[in-house]
Write a protein that holds these residues in place. Sequence first.
Motif: not given
Lengths: 514, 313
Positions: B114, B118, B122, B200, B203, B226, B231
């Motif tokens: 995770v 992420v 991001v 990935r 997201v 986020v 999530l």
Amino acid sequence: MKRHAILGTALAAALALAACGSDTSSPSSSSGGDDGGGSSGGTLTLGAIGAPATFDPAGSEWGNYAPFYQAVYDTLLLMTPEGEIEPFLATDWSYNDDNTVLTLTLRDDVEFTDGSMLTADVVKENLERFKNGDSPDAGYLAGVDEAVAVDETTVEIRLAAPDPALLNYLTRDPGLVASGEVLDNEDLATDPVGSGPYVLDTGATVTGNSYVYTQNPDYWNPDLQHYDAVTIKVFEDPTAALNAVKAGEANGVKLSTNDNLEEVGAAGWTVHADELNFHGLLLLDRGGTMNEALGDLRVRQALNYAFDREGLLQAIEQGHGTVTTQVFPESSEAFDPALDDRYTYDPQKARDLLAEAGYADNLTLSMPTSAVLGSTTFTLLEQQLADVGVTVEYTDPGNNYIADMLAPKFPLAFMALEQNPDWQLIQFMVGPNAVFNPFKYEDPEVNELMERIQFGDEDEQAAAAGELNAYLVEQAWFAPFYRAQGSFATDPATAVELVPTNAYPTIYDFRPAS
Amino acid sequence: MLRFVLRRLASGAGLVLVITTIAYALLYAGGGDIARRILGQNASQEQVAQKAANLGLDRPLWEQYTDWLGQAVTGEFGRSWFNGQLVTTSVTGRLAVTLSLVLGATLVAAAIAVVLGVLAAVRRGWIDRFVQFVSVLGFAVPGFLLALGLVLLFAINLGLFRATGYTPITTSFTGWLASVTLPIAALSISAIAAVAQQVRGSVIDALHRDYVRTLRSRGLGFRRVVFKHVLRNAGGPALAVLAVQFIGLLGGAVIVEQVFAIPGLGQLAVQATTSGDIPIVMGLVLATAVVVVVVNLVIDVLQAALNPKVRLS
């Protein structure tokens, strides 16, 4: 970056925590205690290549499984590293005139860990249970008519015919004695009760993986207790065994392969080597009932000349072993060094002999093959036989390799067989009822020699065994390639002596190195 | 919800029945001479035949199976043919060991995946490329090879962890940690790779949704968007992948446990299958089938908790 720092800290914390743990539980750190040859040497941690199927003596095995049993049970007699048979639970033994009654005198001071005492009745019961039990070696006592408890400390073993291997058997699995109170107990398979130097800690033991033993405080022979505790770990994977050696997580490890001897040496360990098995072809159909050609001595000898034994030893065992053409071991009085090279590599001679016998380029042999035994071996055999004009037809019986060989479904087969003391070896692979004589082939000359061994005195036995060995080589009953090296590794803190007749050292022969 | 769980449990039971039937038939097909293997090479043919008869191996397959099934439904799984140990004892003891490895690896994989997923989604740029690279590597390197490397570095050279064996957590927590850290690391790498990729992707997908723009335009902080919203939406597919990975890890444990000489299901499975210890193998098949059914159920329930849009129907 902040996130990286957090990750890094967490990792470092985990490492530190775990490091504390590994320190306190490392076996080598607890075994380096000072020892003056007395009875306290910390914990002995051993590595074995397999776990015993059961702790019930009636289902027991020896070889690599021996230490699991020796820790909790005593045997009637003891095998020393010199190959001598010495008193143990039995202090004295003698045969009657025609060697059919063995009288054992037992110690009167041996107490089992459940508080019961060793008596002649207990020994009698154990012997009879073994004979009728599930042990692969139950056949060793097949010739025992009965065991009789004459008085509290005297047992007679009555035989149908003399058995020159009996004393040796009593130093191993048939000689194990469990408490008379637990023989009917179903838990005996996992919860042994014996009179041995250690007691199995069933709570700390994980069956099949690691066996934890603590010292028996009331042991009758404290001189043999060189450690406070013993742990035997099972490393079925050679890599796991090697890692345990390198990480110092054991004191003595049986190596299942010779592939990593250099790495073991580099880790500061000592490799003790012995040769207890021969690898080669068993020319089982010597009578030519399934494949007529094998009934012809010239063909069997041709097969012996066809193999480049040195090459096979290098290719398969990296040279760890000794080439041979005889099946008797070096420890036997029947052993003759000259028979190690009776058949030298001579493809031309092999071709000539085959041609003489009428099999020039037209002999086909059907053999079993097995991925488990290593495909290299079978490919090399096929090539070397092809070089002398012999075609091999392989069949892969899967898990039934041995079963099919003994059915018998093949006239010959590649195999590694243990080389036991003379009479045991004869009963195993030579005699008309031997397990590895599945065609029950008989030769009057062999029978006569066997009779001399069975009924003769010690000198006669040795002489006849020597003659038998030479005869079997000359008659090419087998086509042995080499005796493979067995390797046992010990760390610098541990000393051991190997026994000449077993794959695993006797548990009493481990000591803290002085 | 309750009805859903009950229905899933019923279909799970059916699945377990089918699996055990197939497993029994396969064992029979590949079985070979089990009695010979129990008694070893020194035993005579007569002894072997006697043993086979004692174990009922000379009876027809369906008879042997219905016998086993009849006893299994009453909770009677018998004893190992080879070491006489109760099947329930040896399987439950080892199940705990394997589950501690596999659950540990799953949790570690989830946490790391995770974070990586992420970050990659991001930040993009070099972090993204790095995560992609690590993922491919994680897929490509087999667990056992990684295990060997880890042992060499951390156990043999640095002496930080144990190279072999297992200490139960009830005996010593630090001892347990020392014995499971490397196996968990070896096991979790491929799961990290798979789940990180999934996180990935999900997201990135979620970040382009309208609701994200709406939330941002209403002034919510990026982090809050986020972690609280994106999530949650991206978690579903990741959880599904994690469930698949968990089951894959059960298989991976077989090899890793061998390398580390850990007394888990894997080691027992290899021993029992190669020797033909049918009572143990059937116990193992049953235990793993139940674990898989339960895990799938738990994941479904979690999905619903995470995202109310997923209807449990």
